[in-house]
Every structure is written in C-alpha cells, then in structure tokens.
Design a protein around this motif. Structure first.
Motif, PDB file in Angstrom:
ATOM      1  N   MET A  94       1.038  40.885  70.732  1.00 60.95           N
ATOM      2  CA  MET A  94      -0.253  41.465  71.008  1.00 60.95           C
ATOM      3  C   MET A  94      -1.040  40.621  71.996  1.00 60.95           C
ATOM      4  N   GLU A  95      -0.365  39.781  72.714  1.00 56.79           N
ATOM      5  CA  GLU A  95      -1.051  38.939  73.678  1.00 56.79           C
ATOM      6  C   GLU A  95      -1.742  39.760  74.754  1.00 56.79           C
ATOM      7  N   ASP A  96      -1.273  40.977  74.977  1.00 60.58           N
ATOM      8  CA  ASP A  96      -1.834  41.825  76.015  1.00 60.58           C
ATOM      9  C   ASP A  96      -3.002  42.678  75.531  1.00 60.58           C
ATOM     10  N   MET A  97      -3.458  42.421  74.299  1.00 64.17           N
ATOM     11  CA  MET A  97      -4.563  43.199  73.757  1.00 64.17           C
ATOM     12  C   MET A  97      -5.767  43.096  74.685  1.00 64.17           C
ATOM     13  N   VAL A 124     -12.141  36.001  62.404  1.00 61.57           N
ATOM     14  CA  VAL A 124     -11.431  35.001  63.216  1.00 61.57           C
ATOM     15  C   VAL A 124     -10.020  34.804  62.684  1.00 61.57           C
ATOM     16  N   GLU A 125      -9.882  34.703  61.365  1.00 63.08           N
ATOM     17  CA  GLU A 125      -8.568  34.532  60.753  1.00 63.08           C
ATOM     18  C   GLU A 125      -7.662  35.723  61.070  1.00 63.08           C
ATOM     19  N   CYS A 126      -8.212  36.920  61.029  1.00 61.52           N
ATOM     20  CA  CYS A 126      -7.462  38.135  61.341  1.00 61.52           C
ATOM     21  C   CYS A 126      -6.966  38.110  62.788  1.00 61.52           C
ATOM     22  N   ILE A 127      -7.861  37.804  63.725  1.00 61.85           N
ATOM     23  CA  ILE A 127      -7.494  37.769  65.143  1.00 61.85           C
ATOM     24  C   ILE A 127      -6.439  36.688  65.391  1.00 61.85           C
ATOM     25  N   GLU A 128      -6.611  35.525  64.769  1.00 65.34           N
ATOM     26  CA  GLU A 128      -5.624  34.456  64.919  1.00 65.34           C
ATOM     27  C   GLU A 128      -4.258  34.900  64.390  1.00 65.34           C
ATOM     28  N   TYR A 129      -4.253  35.569  63.257  1.00 66.48           N
ATOM     29  CA  TYR A 129      -2.994  36.027  62.670  1.00 66.48           C
ATOM     30  C   TYR A 129      -2.324  37.071  63.560  1.00 66.48           C
ATOM     31  N   LYS A 188      -0.153  30.949  61.577  1.00 60.47           N
ATOM     32  CA  LYS A 188       0.873  31.533  60.709  1.00 60.47           C
ATOM     33  C   LYS A 188       0.303  31.777  59.332  1.00 60.47           C
ATOM     34  N   LYS A 189       0.783  32.828  58.704  1.00 56.09           N
ATOM     35  CA  LYS A 189       0.319  33.190  57.365  1.00 56.09           C
ATOM     36  C   LYS A 189       0.662  32.067  56.395  1.00 56.09           C
TER      37      LYS A 189
END
Length: 41
Positions: A1-4, A27-32, A38-39
C-alpha cells in the motif's frame, strides 16, 4: 500500500475518527497498513 494516495489516507483517517478511534489508534492503523510496524502478538 505504499502507493496509497493522500486522498485515500485522509478518507481513511476521517472514517476512523468518525467511528471513535483515537489519534494513537489511527497512527497505529496507518503504520500497520503501510508495513511500518509489525503486528505485535
């Protein structure tokens, strides 16, 4: 999803806010999603 695209990320952030998620959770969601965090088990 780097191209989001920024628009997509902004829409995701707004959706999460509207559903009661905190800034830290967002922030945690976007980082994941982007693979920056990593989870943790």
């Amino acid at each position: 999803m780097e191209d989001m695209e920024k628009v997509t990320v902004n829409r995701l952030i707004e959706w999460l806010k509207e559903h009661g998620h905190t800034s830290d959770e967002i922030v945690e969601c976007i980082e994941y999603i982007t693979g920056d965090k990593k989870k943790e088990a």
